[in-house]
Design a protein around this motif. Structure first.
Motif, PDB file in Angstrom:
ATOM      1  N   PHE A  86     -96.516 -65.497 -56.028  1.00  0.00           N
ATOM      2  CA  PHE A  86     -97.769 -65.004 -55.463  1.00  0.00           C
ATOM      3  C   PHE A  86     -98.166 -63.709 -56.165  1.00  0.00           C
ATOM      4  N   PRO A  87     -99.317 -63.669 -56.815  1.00  0.00           N
ATOM      5  CA  PRO A  87     -99.719 -62.437 -57.508  1.00  0.00           C
ATOM      6  C   PRO A  87     -99.940 -61.264 -56.548  1.00  0.00           C
ATOM      7  N   GLU A  88    -100.140 -61.549 -55.280  1.00  0.00           N
ATOM      8  CA  GLU A  88    -100.361 -60.493 -54.287  1.00  0.00           C
ATOM      9  C   GLU A  88     -99.071 -59.762 -53.913  1.00  0.00           C
ATOM     10  N   VAL A  89     -97.924 -60.323 -54.290  1.00  0.00           N
ATOM     11  CA  VAL A  89     -96.640 -59.671 -54.005  1.00  0.00           C
ATOM     12  C   VAL A  89     -96.399 -58.617 -55.072  1.00  0.00           C
ATOM     13  N   ASN A  90     -96.376 -57.353 -54.652  1.00  0.00           N
ATOM     14  CA  ASN A  90     -96.177 -56.240 -55.587  1.00  0.00           C
ATOM     15  C   ASN A  90     -94.718 -55.863 -55.748  1.00  0.00           C
ATOM     16  N   THR A  91     -93.991 -55.794 -54.651  1.00  0.00           N
ATOM     17  CA  THR A  91     -92.575 -55.433 -54.706  1.00  0.00           C
ATOM     18  C   THR A  91     -91.792 -56.225 -53.678  1.00  0.00           C
ATOM     19  N   ILE A  92     -90.507 -56.420 -53.991  1.00  0.00           N
ATOM     20  CA  ILE A  92     -89.573 -57.058 -53.063  1.00  0.00           C
ATOM     21  C   ILE A  92     -88.307 -56.205 -53.080  1.00  0.00           C
ATOM     22  N   HIS A  93     -87.883 -55.762 -51.904  1.00  0.00           N
ATOM     23  CA  HIS A  93     -86.666 -54.963 -51.799  1.00  0.00           C
ATOM     24  C   HIS A  93     -85.695 -55.651 -50.846  1.00  0.00           C
ATOM     25  N   SER A  94     -84.427 -55.678 -51.216  1.00  0.00           N
ATOM     26  CA  SER A  94     -83.423 -56.156 -50.269  1.00  0.00           C
ATOM     27  C   SER A  94     -83.090 -55.004 -49.336  1.00  0.00           C
ATOM     28  N   LEU A  95     -82.739 -55.338 -48.107  1.00  0.00           N
ATOM     29  CA  LEU A  95     -82.496 -54.336 -47.075  1.00  0.00           C
ATOM     30  C   LEU A  95     -81.149 -54.546 -46.402  1.00  0.00           C
ATOM     31  N   ALA A  96     -80.623 -53.487 -45.838  1.00  0.00           N
ATOM     32  CA  ALA A  96     -79.475 -53.566 -44.937  1.00  0.00           C
ATOM     33  C   ALA A  96     -80.038 -53.380 -43.533  1.00  0.00           C
ATOM     34  N   GLY A  97     -79.578 -54.186 -42.594  1.00  0.00           N
ATOM     35  CA  GLY A  97     -80.097 -54.074 -41.231  1.00  0.00           C
ATOM     36  C   GLY A  97     -80.575 -55.418 -40.719  1.00  0.00           C
ATOM     37  N   ARG A  98     -81.425 -55.381 -39.707  1.00  0.00           N
ATOM     38  CA  ARG A  98     -81.907 -56.602 -39.059  1.00  0.00           C
ATOM     39  C   ARG A  98     -82.660 -57.511 -40.030  1.00  0.00           C
ATOM     40  N   PHE A  99     -83.460 -56.917 -40.900  1.00  0.00           N
ATOM     41  CA  PHE A  99     -84.222 -57.692 -41.865  1.00  0.00           C
ATOM     42  C   PHE A  99     -83.526 -57.668 -43.221  1.00  0.00           C
ATOM     43  N   ASP A 100     -83.781 -58.703 -43.998  1.00  0.00           N
ATOM     44  CA  ASP A 100     -83.117 -58.865 -45.292  1.00  0.00           C
ATOM     45  C   ASP A 100     -83.967 -58.408 -46.473  1.00  0.00           C
ATOM     46  N   ALA A 101     -85.289 -58.354 -46.275  1.00  0.00           N
ATOM     47  CA  ALA A 101     -86.181 -57.994 -47.372  1.00  0.00           C
ATOM     48  C   ALA A 101     -87.420 -57.293 -46.850  1.00  0.00           C
ATOM     49  N   ASN A 102     -88.002 -56.469 -47.713  1.00  0.00           N
ATOM     50  CA  ASN A 102     -89.290 -55.835 -47.467  1.00  0.00           C
ATOM     51  C   ASN A 102     -90.194 -56.225 -48.636  1.00  0.00           C
TER      52      ASN A 102
END
Length: 146
Positions: A86-102
Motif C-alpha cells: 500500500f503506497p499510503e503506508v509510510n512506516t511500520i514499526h515492531s512493538l513490545a507490548g499489547r500490540f505487535d506493530a505500529n
C-alpha cells in the motif's frame, strides 16, 4: 560515532540541505573534515538518505493515522509484504507490548483511510487494530521515519 558525528546528524536533521561550509563553521572544523565525516556516516548506514519534510499546508490535506496492530504469531515477511504493497503506508514499526506493530498511514481522504483499515483487518494474520487519527502536529523535530 563520536560527539561531532552526533552534532552533524542533529544539524542535518534540522536542515538536510544545510551547506557543508556552514556545518563546518558551526562546529569549528574544516569543510573537508565535515565532508569526510558525512561520507563515512553514509557508508556506515548511519545516514540512510535525505528527505523532504512537509509543512502544515501539505499535512492538512492528508488524513494521517497511526494504526496499532495485533497479529496472531509475529510480524512475518508475508504480512510485511502485504502492508508494504500500500503506497499510503509510510512506516511500520515492531512493538513490545499489547500490540505487535505500529503503522503510519497517510491517505487523501477519510474514505480511503477507511478502506485501507478494512483491508488490513481482512489479512489472516491480523487479530485486531486500534487507530489514532492525527489532528495536528504540535512539534516536529524529525522527519516521520521513526
Amino acid at each position: 560515532m563520536d560527539t561531532i558525528d552526533r552534532q552533524i546528524i542533529q544539524i542535518l536533521r534540522e536542515d538536510a540541505r544545510k551547506p557543508v561550509t556552514l556545518i563546518a563553521e558551526v562546529l569549528g572544523l574544516s569543510r573537508l573534515t565535515i565532508q569526510k565525516r558525512i561520507k563515512s556516516l553514509e557508508e556506515q548506514d548511519v545516514i540512510r538518505g535525505y528527505t523532504v519534510r512537509t509543512g502544515a499546508n501539505y499535512e492538512t490535506e492528508e488524513f494521517r493515522a497511526h494504526v496499532l496492530v495485533e497479529v496472531k504469531t509475529n510480524l512475518n515477511q508475508g504480512l510485511l509484504g502485504f502492508l508494504k504493497s500500500f503506497p499510503e503506508v509510510n512506516t511500520i514499526h515492531s512493538l513490545a507490548g499489547r500490540f505487535d506493530a505500529n503503522i503510519m498511514l497517510e491517505a487523501e481522504s477519510s474514505e480511503r483511510l477507511d478502506k485501507l483499515l478494512a483491508k488490513i483487518l481482512q489479512h489472516p494474520e491480523v487479530i485486531s487494530t486500534e487507530t489514532c487519527i492525527l489532528l495536528a502536529t504540535k512539534l516536529d523535530r524529525l522527519p516521520i521515519t521513526y
